[in-house]
Design a protein around this motif. Structure first.
Motif, PDB file in Angstrom:
ATOM      1  N   ILE A 136     -25.548  -5.645 -16.189  1.00  0.00           N
ATOM      2  CA  ILE A 136     -26.083  -5.175 -14.932  1.00  0.00           C
ATOM      3  C   ILE A 136     -27.307  -4.105 -15.244  1.00  0.00           C
ATOM      4  O   ILE A 136     -28.397  -4.103 -14.562  1.00  0.00           O
ATOM      5  N   GLY A 137     -27.018  -3.295 -16.164  1.00  0.00           N
ATOM      6  CA  GLY A 137     -28.072  -2.230 -16.493  1.00  0.00           C
ATOM      7  C   GLY A 137     -29.241  -2.824 -17.151  1.00  0.00           C
ATOM      8  O   GLY A 137     -30.316  -2.520 -16.809  1.00  0.00           O
ATOM      9  N   HIS A 138     -29.100  -3.949 -17.775  1.00  0.00           N
ATOM     10  CA  HIS A 138     -30.203  -4.594 -18.612  1.00  0.00           C
ATOM     11  C   HIS A 138     -30.964  -5.375 -17.520  1.00  0.00           C
ATOM     12  O   HIS A 138     -32.348  -5.342 -17.408  1.00  0.00           O
ATOM     13  N   ALA A 139     -30.226  -6.004 -16.452  1.00  0.00           N
ATOM     14  CA  ALA A 139     -30.915  -6.790 -15.341  1.00  0.00           C
ATOM     15  C   ALA A 139     -31.834  -5.682 -14.600  1.00  0.00           C
ATOM     16  O   ALA A 139     -32.913  -6.079 -14.288  1.00  0.00           O
ATOM     17  N   LEU A 151      -7.706  -0.459 -22.416  1.00  0.00           N
ATOM     18  CA  LEU A 151      -9.107  -1.109 -23.320  1.00  0.00           C
ATOM     19  C   LEU A 151      -9.748  -2.087 -22.651  1.00  0.00           C
ATOM     20  O   LEU A 151     -10.916  -2.299 -22.742  1.00  0.00           O
ATOM     21  N   GLU A 152      -8.849  -3.073 -21.792  1.00  0.00           N
ATOM     22  CA  GLU A 152      -9.704  -3.905 -20.779  1.00  0.00           C
ATOM     23  C   GLU A 152     -10.476  -3.389 -20.011  1.00  0.00           C
ATOM     24  O   GLU A 152     -11.673  -3.911 -19.717  1.00  0.00           O
ATOM     25  N   ARG A 153      -9.890  -2.410 -19.448  1.00  0.00           N
ATOM     26  CA  ARG A 153     -10.884  -1.686 -18.194  1.00  0.00           C
ATOM     27  C   ARG A 153     -12.119  -1.122 -18.970  1.00  0.00           C
ATOM     28  O   ARG A 153     -13.180  -1.274 -18.399  1.00  0.00           O
ATOM     29  N   ASN A 154     -11.979  -0.640 -20.087  1.00  0.00           N
ATOM     30  CA  ASN A 154     -13.124   0.230 -20.664  1.00  0.00           C
ATOM     31  C   ASN A 154     -14.068  -1.151 -21.327  1.00  0.00           C
ATOM     32  O   ASN A 154     -15.143  -0.849 -20.940  1.00  0.00           O
ATOM     33  N   ARG A 155     -13.591  -1.996 -21.467  1.00  0.00           N
ATOM     34  CA  ARG A 155     -14.547  -3.246 -21.968  1.00  0.00           C
ATOM     35  C   ARG A 155     -15.096  -3.892 -20.813  1.00  0.00           C
ATOM     36  O   ARG A 155     -16.428  -4.035 -20.892  1.00  0.00           O
ATOM     37  N   ILE A 156     -14.466  -3.923 -19.647  1.00  0.00           N
ATOM     38  CA  ILE A 156     -15.203  -4.443 -18.361  1.00  0.00           C
ATOM     39  C   ILE A 156     -16.376  -3.608 -18.157  1.00  0.00           C
ATOM     40  O   ILE A 156     -17.353  -3.669 -17.536  1.00  0.00           O
ATOM     41  N   ALA A 157     -15.830  -2.316 -18.253  1.00  0.00           N
ATOM     42  CA  ALA A 157     -17.024  -1.159 -17.610  1.00  0.00           C
ATOM     43  C   ALA A 157     -18.236  -1.357 -18.480  1.00  0.00           C
ATOM     44  O   ALA A 157     -19.180  -1.230 -18.124  1.00  0.00           O
ATOM     45  N   ARG A 158     -17.922  -1.298 -19.922  1.00  0.00           N
ATOM     46  CA  ARG A 158     -19.109  -1.582 -20.963  1.00  0.00           C
ATOM     47  C   ARG A 158     -19.865  -2.895 -20.528  1.00  0.00           C
ATOM     48  O   ARG A 158     -21.105  -3.034 -20.537  1.00  0.00           O
ATOM     49  N   GLU A 159     -19.112  -4.086 -20.009  1.00  0.00           N
ATOM     50  CA  GLU A 159     -19.696  -5.291 -19.871  1.00  0.00           C
ATOM     51  C   GLU A 159     -20.637  -5.039 -18.458  1.00  0.00           C
ATOM     52  O   GLU A 159     -21.819  -5.465 -18.594  1.00  0.00           O
ATOM     53  N   LEU A 160     -20.195  -4.427 -17.687  1.00  0.00           N
ATOM     54  CA  LEU A 160     -21.059  -4.083 -16.341  1.00  0.00           C
ATOM     55  C   LEU A 160     -22.358  -3.361 -16.705  1.00  0.00           C
ATOM     56  O   LEU A 160     -23.370  -3.637 -16.305  1.00  0.00           O
TER      57      LEU A 160
END
Length: 385
Positions: free
Chosen positions: A204-207, A191-200
């Motif tokens: 980053i996608g927005h920027a 879950l933490e790995r998935n959350r970090i993937a969503r965070e990135l």
């Protein structure tokens, strides 16, 4: 033949033999005290195995000597006994270890001695202190039996080592509660790995989307003042993205690092202003005490808003966007709407929309994404408790 002798070249063979010898040190001391009752040490193992910490010590020894180099996949627990079932399994393990240790000691001591005596008989000297060979006549044929006894000693060492390892995995293996705890820990890691993937993906996608839109608009405008504003927006968005990236990398480096530093909905103005400077006409309406929204809900709401605005800039361009954020009746209602237009080509395969739905589901909320009365709508309802 070389394959048969390969275990002799493995260090594990000898560490397992050492593990079998260790209990015999206590037995050998007892045999000097009371040789007529060799079974007494086995009785002392019963109350000893009921002590919770003994299971921890035995597990550490077994991992170190029976399965060296297999720390993560050894199948041997290194936790104290948490239930009576664990205590009884530890008692059985101690008894099995002592019994196998007795066989290993006997095999590794007496079989080499028997080999030597067989060679002696073959050369004409009959030993008087060997019960097996007492009274036999010297003959060269006894020398042919010497390799067999050596092979038997080899089989005892390798076979008992494998047997005690299997017994350790069976009797010192993780209990049902420990297996469940391990499964939960692995689930949390995923879950933490998935959350970090969503965070990135979100930050980053927005920027990158803002930078691409701003750069394209500046090139098309040909206005130095507009170009200056666009470069400022790109700089601000890039700096925020670098901060997000540094925070996410910090989480990867430090597994126990808290996540309370993530942006929340109280910083939504930063997102709205970034979208405005990218050309979108944002009409925002925020009501209710955003600062009182629980941390997890506020942080996920921020990311949902960020992803929604990113999708507008990426796929619709500079269109009017209506944003509504309301906190009332024990819930958070977030809605982003923009007119449906011919899709502007851009990267993405729908992972952003899936991420929005996943975030809402993890918090026990609901999300709707898709066309609605001529608009593209993203609407999310999240409970506050």
């Amino acid at each position: 033949m070389a394959r048969f002798l390969r275990p002799l070249l493995r260090g594990t063979t000898y560490t397992r033999l050492l593990h079998l010898w260790v209990p015999m040190l206590i037995v050998s001391v007892w045999m000097y005290i009371m040789p007529t009752r060799p079974w007494v040490p086995a009785l002392f193992l019963i109350p000893l195995g009921l002590i919770p910490a003994v299971r921890l010590g035995e597990g550490v020894q077994a991992r170190l000597l029976l399965t060296p180099g297999e720390e993560g996949d050894s199948g041997i627990s290194v936790a104290p006994s948490a239930s009576w079932r664990d205590r009884f399994r530890t008692v059985v393990w101690l008894e099995v270890r002592m019994a196998l240790g007795a066989l290993a000691s006997g095999g590794t001591v007496w079989l080499p001695i028997l080999t030597y005596d067989l060679v002696s008989v073959a050369f004409g000297h009959v030993p008087t202190d060997n019960v097996v060979l007492r009274g036999v006549e010297a003959h060269w044929a006894y020398g042919l039996l010497a390799p067999l006894t050596l092979a038997l000693a080899f089989a005892v060492v390798v076979g008992l080592g494998a047997l005690v390892t299997a017994a350790a995995r069976r009797l010192l293996g993780p209990s049902a509660a420990e297996r469940l705890a391990t499964l939960e820990e692995r689930t949390e890691q995923l879950l933490e790995r998935n959350r970090i993937a969503r965070e990135l993906h979100d930050s980053i996608g927005h920027a990158l989307t803002v930078a691409v839109v701003q750069a394209g608009a500046a090139r098309a405008a040909g206005d130095p003042a507009f170009t200056d504003r666009a470069l400022t927006a790109i700089e601000d968005t890039g700096r925020a993205a670098l901060e997000d990236l540094e925070r996410v990398l910090g989480v990867l480096r430090e597994a126990g690092r808290p996540v309370h530093e993530r942006p929340t909905l109280t910083e939504a103005d930063r997102l709205l202003e970034s979208a405005r400077t990218s050309g979108a006409k944002v009409d925002a309406e925020m009501s209710g005490p955003l600062e009182k929204v629980p941390g997890p809900v506020s942080r996920e709401g921020y990311r949902i808003l960020q992803e929604s605005l990113t999708n507008v800039l990426r796929h619709a361009g500079d269109v009017p966007v209506r944003v509504r954020i309301a906190v009332a009746d024990g819930g958070l209602d977030l809605e982003v709407r923009n007119p449906l237009t011919a899709e502007i080509p851009g990267p993405g395969r729908g992972s952003g929309l899936r991420g929005i739905r996943e975030r809402a589901a993890l918090l026990g909320g609901r999300a709707w994404t898709g066309p609605d009365r001529g608009d593209w709508q993203v609407r999310v309802e999240l409970p506050l408790s």
